[in-house]
Design a protein around this motif. Structure first.
Motif, PDB file in Angstrom:
ATOM      1  N   LYS A 121      -2.418  35.824  51.934  1.00 42.02           N
ATOM      2  CA  LYS A 121      -1.449  34.848  52.449  1.00 42.02           C
ATOM      3  C   LYS A 121      -0.321  34.598  51.445  1.00 42.02           C
ATOM      4  CE  LYS A 121      -2.352  32.925  56.559  1.00 42.02           C
ATOM      5  NZ  LYS A 121      -1.326  32.674  57.597  1.00 42.02           N
ATOM      6  N   VAL A 122      -0.676  34.399  50.176  1.00 43.45           N
ATOM      7  CA  VAL A 122       0.347  34.160  49.150  1.00 43.45           C
ATOM      8  C   VAL A 122       1.250  35.380  49.007  1.00 43.45           C
ATOM      9  CG1 VAL A 122       0.756  33.763  46.700  1.00 43.45           C
ATOM     10  CG2 VAL A 122      -1.030  32.478  47.872  1.00 43.45           C
ATOM     11  N   ALA A 123       0.647  36.556  48.886  1.00 46.15           N
ATOM     12  CA  ALA A 123       1.435  37.778  48.688  1.00 46.15           C
ATOM     13  C   ALA A 123       2.398  38.004  49.845  1.00 46.15           C
ATOM     14  CB  ALA A 123       0.495  38.969  48.522  1.00 46.15           C
ATOM     15  N   LYS A 124       1.921  37.849  51.061  1.00 51.51           N
ATOM     16  CA  LYS A 124       2.759  38.077  52.237  1.00 51.51           C
ATOM     17  C   LYS A 124       3.898  37.061  52.303  1.00 51.51           C
ATOM     18  CE  LYS A 124       3.261  40.215  56.325  1.00 51.51           C
ATOM     19  NZ  LYS A 124       3.330  41.673  56.511  1.00 51.51           N
ATOM     20  N   ALA A 125       3.584  35.805  51.989  1.00 52.33           N
ATOM     21  CA  ALA A 125       4.586  34.744  52.113  1.00 52.33           C
ATOM     22  C   ALA A 125       5.731  34.882  51.119  1.00 52.33           C
ATOM     23  CB  ALA A 125       3.921  33.377  51.950  1.00 52.33           C
ATOM     24  N   LEU A 126       5.491  35.521  49.978  1.00 57.01           N
ATOM     25  CA  LEU A 126       6.521  35.625  48.935  1.00 57.01           C
ATOM     26  C   LEU A 126       7.166  37.003  48.861  1.00 57.01           C
ATOM     27  CD1 LEU A 126       4.707  33.656  46.081  1.00 57.01           C
ATOM     28  CD2 LEU A 126       6.566  32.858  47.556  1.00 57.01           C
ATOM     29  N   ASP A 127       6.783  37.884  49.744  1.00 49.99           N
ATOM     30  CA  ASP A 127       7.249  39.265  49.692  1.00 49.99           C
ATOM     31  C   ASP A 127       8.774  39.388  49.798  1.00 49.99           C
ATOM     32  OD1 ASP A 127       6.876  42.034  49.532  1.00 49.99           O
ATOM     33  OD2 ASP A 127       6.718  42.267  51.697  1.00 49.99           O
ATOM     34  N   ASP A 128       9.408  38.431  50.461  1.00 50.03           N
ATOM     35  CA  ASP A 128      10.856  38.538  50.673  1.00 50.03           C
ATOM     36  C   ASP A 128      11.688  37.912  49.563  1.00 50.03           C
ATOM     37  OD1 ASP A 128       9.967  35.981  51.442  1.00 50.03           O
ATOM     38  OD2 ASP A 128      11.694  35.686  52.753  1.00 50.03           O
ATOM     39  N   ASP A 166       9.261  39.835  43.523  1.00 47.49           N
ATOM     40  CA  ASP A 166       8.699  41.170  43.321  1.00 47.49           C
ATOM     41  C   ASP A 166       7.191  40.977  43.219  1.00 47.49           C
ATOM     42  OD1 ASP A 166       8.008  43.711  42.609  1.00 47.49           O
ATOM     43  OD2 ASP A 166       9.418  43.876  40.946  1.00 47.49           O
ATOM     44  N   VAL A 167       6.497  41.174  44.340  1.00 45.95           N
ATOM     45  CA  VAL A 167       5.085  40.828  44.459  1.00 45.95           C
ATOM     46  C   VAL A 167       4.202  42.042  44.188  1.00 45.95           C
ATOM     47  CG1 VAL A 167       3.271  39.996  46.009  1.00 45.95           C
ATOM     48  CG2 VAL A 167       5.565  38.999  46.112  1.00 45.95           C
ATOM     49  N   THR A 168       3.175  41.822  43.390  1.00 46.51           N
ATOM     50  CA  THR A 168       2.124  42.820  43.197  1.00 46.51           C
ATOM     51  C   THR A 168       0.795  42.176  43.570  1.00 46.51           C
ATOM     52  OG1 THR A 168       3.302  43.931  41.389  1.00 46.51           O
ATOM     53  CG2 THR A 168       0.928  44.303  41.549  1.00 46.51           C
ATOM     54  N   LEU A 169       0.077  42.819  44.467  1.00 44.41           N
ATOM     55  CA  LEU A 169      -1.258  42.367  44.863  1.00 44.41           C
ATOM     56  C   LEU A 169      -2.271  43.315  44.245  1.00 44.41           C
ATOM     57  CD1 LEU A 169      -3.202  40.633  46.655  1.00 44.41           C
ATOM     58  CD2 LEU A 169      -2.864  42.369  48.440  1.00 44.41           C
ATOM     59  N   VAL A 170      -3.231  42.773  43.497  1.00 43.87           N
ATOM     60  CA  VAL A 170      -4.276  43.577  42.866  1.00 43.87           C
ATOM     61  C   VAL A 170      -5.616  43.207  43.482  1.00 43.87           C
ATOM     62  CG1 VAL A 170      -5.505  44.081  40.721  1.00 43.87           C
ATOM     63  CG2 VAL A 170      -3.015  43.814  40.695  1.00 43.87           C
ATOM     64  N   ALA A 171      -6.336  44.219  43.961  1.00 42.88           N
ATOM     65  CA  ALA A 171      -7.669  44.012  44.522  1.00 42.88           C
ATOM     66  C   ALA A 171      -8.488  45.275  44.290  1.00 42.88           C
ATOM     67  CB  ALA A 171      -7.591  43.687  46.010  1.00 42.88           C
ATOM     68  N   LEU A 206       2.411  44.573  52.621  1.00 46.74           N
ATOM     69  CA  LEU A 206       3.694  44.174  52.051  1.00 46.74           C
ATOM     70  C   LEU A 206       4.803  45.153  52.431  1.00 46.74           C
ATOM     71  CD1 LEU A 206       2.450  43.227  48.477  1.00 46.74           C
ATOM     72  CD2 LEU A 206       2.824  41.691  50.427  1.00 46.74           C
ATOM     73  N   HIS A 207       5.988  44.609  52.690  1.00 45.37           N
ATOM     74  CA  HIS A 207       7.149  45.431  53.000  1.00 45.37           C
ATOM     75  C   HIS A 207       7.858  45.876  51.729  1.00 45.37           C
ATOM     76  CE1 HIS A 207       7.213  44.650  57.385  1.00 45.37           C
ATOM     77  NE2 HIS A 207       6.694  43.499  57.043  1.00 45.37           N
ATOM     78  N   ARG A 208       8.031  44.955  50.777  1.00 44.00           N
ATOM     79  CA  ARG A 208       8.795  45.241  49.558  1.00 44.00           C
ATOM     80  C   ARG A 208       7.889  45.300  48.329  1.00 44.00           C
ATOM     81  NH1 ARG A 208      13.982  41.331  49.497  1.00 44.00           N
ATOM     82  NH2 ARG A 208      14.529  42.758  47.807  1.00 44.00           N
ATOM     83  N   GLY A 209       6.840  44.546  48.328  1.00 44.37           N
ATOM     84  CA  GLY A 209       5.950  44.512  47.187  1.00 44.37           C
ATOM     85  C   GLY A 209       5.017  45.713  47.149  1.00 44.37           C
ATOM     86  N   SER A 260      10.740  43.237  36.968  1.00 45.13           N
ATOM     87  CA  SER A 260      11.179  43.510  38.332  1.00 45.13           C
ATOM     88  C   SER A 260      12.246  44.586  38.330  1.00 45.13           C
ATOM     89  CB  SER A 260      11.726  42.230  38.970  1.00 45.13           C
ATOM     90  OG  SER A 260      12.299  42.507  40.233  1.00 45.13           O
ATOM     91  N   THR A 261      12.229  45.411  39.378  1.00 45.27           N
ATOM     92  CA  THR A 261      13.229  46.464  39.504  1.00 45.27           C
ATOM     93  C   THR A 261      14.509  45.954  40.147  1.00 45.27           C
ATOM     94  OG1 THR A 261      12.270  47.126  41.620  1.00 45.27           O
ATOM     95  CG2 THR A 261      11.459  48.246  39.643  1.00 45.27           C
ATOM     96  N   ASP A 262      14.494  44.757  40.708  1.00 45.59           N
ATOM     97  CA  ASP A 262      15.677  44.246  41.398  1.00 45.59           C
ATOM     98  C   ASP A 262      16.040  42.829  40.951  1.00 45.59           C
ATOM     99  OD1 ASP A 262      13.611  42.845  42.496  1.00 45.59           O
ATOM    100  OD2 ASP A 262      13.916  43.532  44.558  1.00 45.59           O
ATOM    101  N   ASN A 263      15.618  42.466  39.726  1.00 47.36           N
ATOM    102  CA  ASN A 263      15.929  41.170  39.127  1.00 47.36           C
ATOM    103  C   ASN A 263      15.295  39.984  39.842  1.00 47.36           C
ATOM    104  OD1 ASN A 263      17.564  42.275  37.061  1.00 47.36           O
ATOM    105  ND2 ASN A 263      19.262  42.480  38.519  1.00 47.36           N
TER     106      ASN A 263
END
Length: 368
Positions: free
Chosen positions: A21-28, A31-36, A68-71, A3-6
């Protein structure tokens, strides 16, 4: 994978209903990465409507880069996953703190679009739409929810076409559904003019490719020959789990589904969860996928923040809505006594195709 921000790293493999749903819910909190593999989420629940009304194609493909906003979103696919070590087709190797498998299942086009590029997918559906317009006789092989919905959509929008459903079963809608639901759907299909042929297994599938206009011929086990101008395959679910290795492969059942525990953790794998149609936790379906995604996201949030309790998954009651065109259909809903009829199903799904709730998730650009 660092992670770039610990913040702890969470990797979500798969961009279907559960994965987003999982990616969006944990974005805040992570450090989320969604692969598709594709560039856009596809609202598959509206795929049949898009086949008969292609203007829906502009509403059912939602770009992942708006989620995602941050991920971050990575357009790639996993080729080997052993524990939390993930190798992508590009050669990149990721080792997150938490891995969520949400690759779902495959199903024949166009119920699930099989093109990773949204523009190519839209073009393919439009070609299938043109083939349908040019066809007078339609054959649907399979009498599950997808087959019935497809037949109902076609007949509702094209009442002059001959639509036949053929199935090996002795009734429509195999599965743990009330008989009243089957009876109501058959009644409405009959009213629409859809012919349903039960107890009629076909010897071989047509030589003509599905969704394309051609000389469609099938012979049933009884020797009866059925002909059509276009046909659709409405059966054949296949879990997307062939990339699993080591302990994860050992947790895969013979049918491809993945064994998980009460918290949706993959058997024998530390820090690896699975959600949605990939798992053996519940029936396949959007509702169960969402419930599993919400549980795993809540449990991971609790672990990451140090607040809250870990919860176990509870098998969901049957929730199914089968539209037969914009104004028809029936369903089985836990908050409705008896069978939900056409008016309720039309208001719940048939007219809106439930597009807006999913589109609302993809707001990152607007709020960035």
């Amino acid at each position: 994978m660092s992670s770039t921000d610990n913040r702890p790293t969470v990797l979500v493999l798969g961009g279907g209903y559960a994965g987003i749903k999982v990616a969006k819910a944990l974005d805040d909190v992570a450090d989320v990465t969604l692969v598709a593999p594709g560039d856009a989420f596809t609202h598959n629940s509206a795929a049949w409507r898009a086949l008969v009304e292609p203007e829906w194609l502009e509403r059912i493909f939602l770009p992942y880069d708006r989620l995602l906003h941050r991920g971050r979103f990575v357009r790639d696919r996993a080729v080997a996953v052993d524990g939390r070590r993930v190798t992508l087709a590009s050669g990149q190797v990721l080792e997150p703190d938490h891995l969520v498998l949400a690759t779902g299942t495959g199903y024949p086009f166009p119920a699930k679009v099989d093109e990773p590029d949204a523009a190519t997918a839209r073009a393919k559906v439009r070609l299938a739409h043109e083939a349908l317009l040019d066809s007078d006789r339609v054959l649907v092989v399979g009498a599950g929810p997808a087959g019935l919905e497809l037949a109902g959509e076609i007949k509702a929008f094209h009442p002059d076409k001959t639509v036949t459903i053929v199935s090996a079963g002795d009734d429509v809608m195999p599965g743990p559904f009330d008989q009243g639901l089957r009876d109501e759907l058959r009644r409405q299909l009959d009213k629409l003019g859809v012919e349903v042929r039960l107890n009629s297994p076909v010897r071989t599938l047509p030589a003509a490719p599905p969704t394309a206009r051609g000389d469609v011929v099938v012979t049933t086990e009884s020797g009866e020959e059925l002909t059509a101008d276009v046909w659709y395959q409405a059966f054949g679910v296949s879990p997307a789990s062939g990339f699993l290795r080591g302990t994860l492969a050992a947790a895969r059942r013979d049918d491809g589904y993945l064994r998980v525990d009460a918290h949706l953790r993959v058997d024998g794998a530390d820090g690896v969860y699975a959600v949605g149609d990939l798992t053996d936790a519940d029936r396949d379906g959007i509702g169960t996928a969402v419930a599993q995604a919400e549980l795993v996201a809540a449990n991971l949030r609790a672990a990451i923040t140090g607040t809250g309790e870990q919860a176990a998954y509870t098998r969901q009651p049957i929730v199914i809505a089968v539209p037969l065109g914009p104004d028809g259909g029936a369903g089985q809903l836990p908050w409705v006594e008896g069978i939900a009829g056409a008016e309720l199903i039309a208001g719940l799904k048939g007219r809106t195709m439930l597009v807006e709730p999913w589109a609302a998730l993809f707001d990152a650009q607007a709020q960035a």
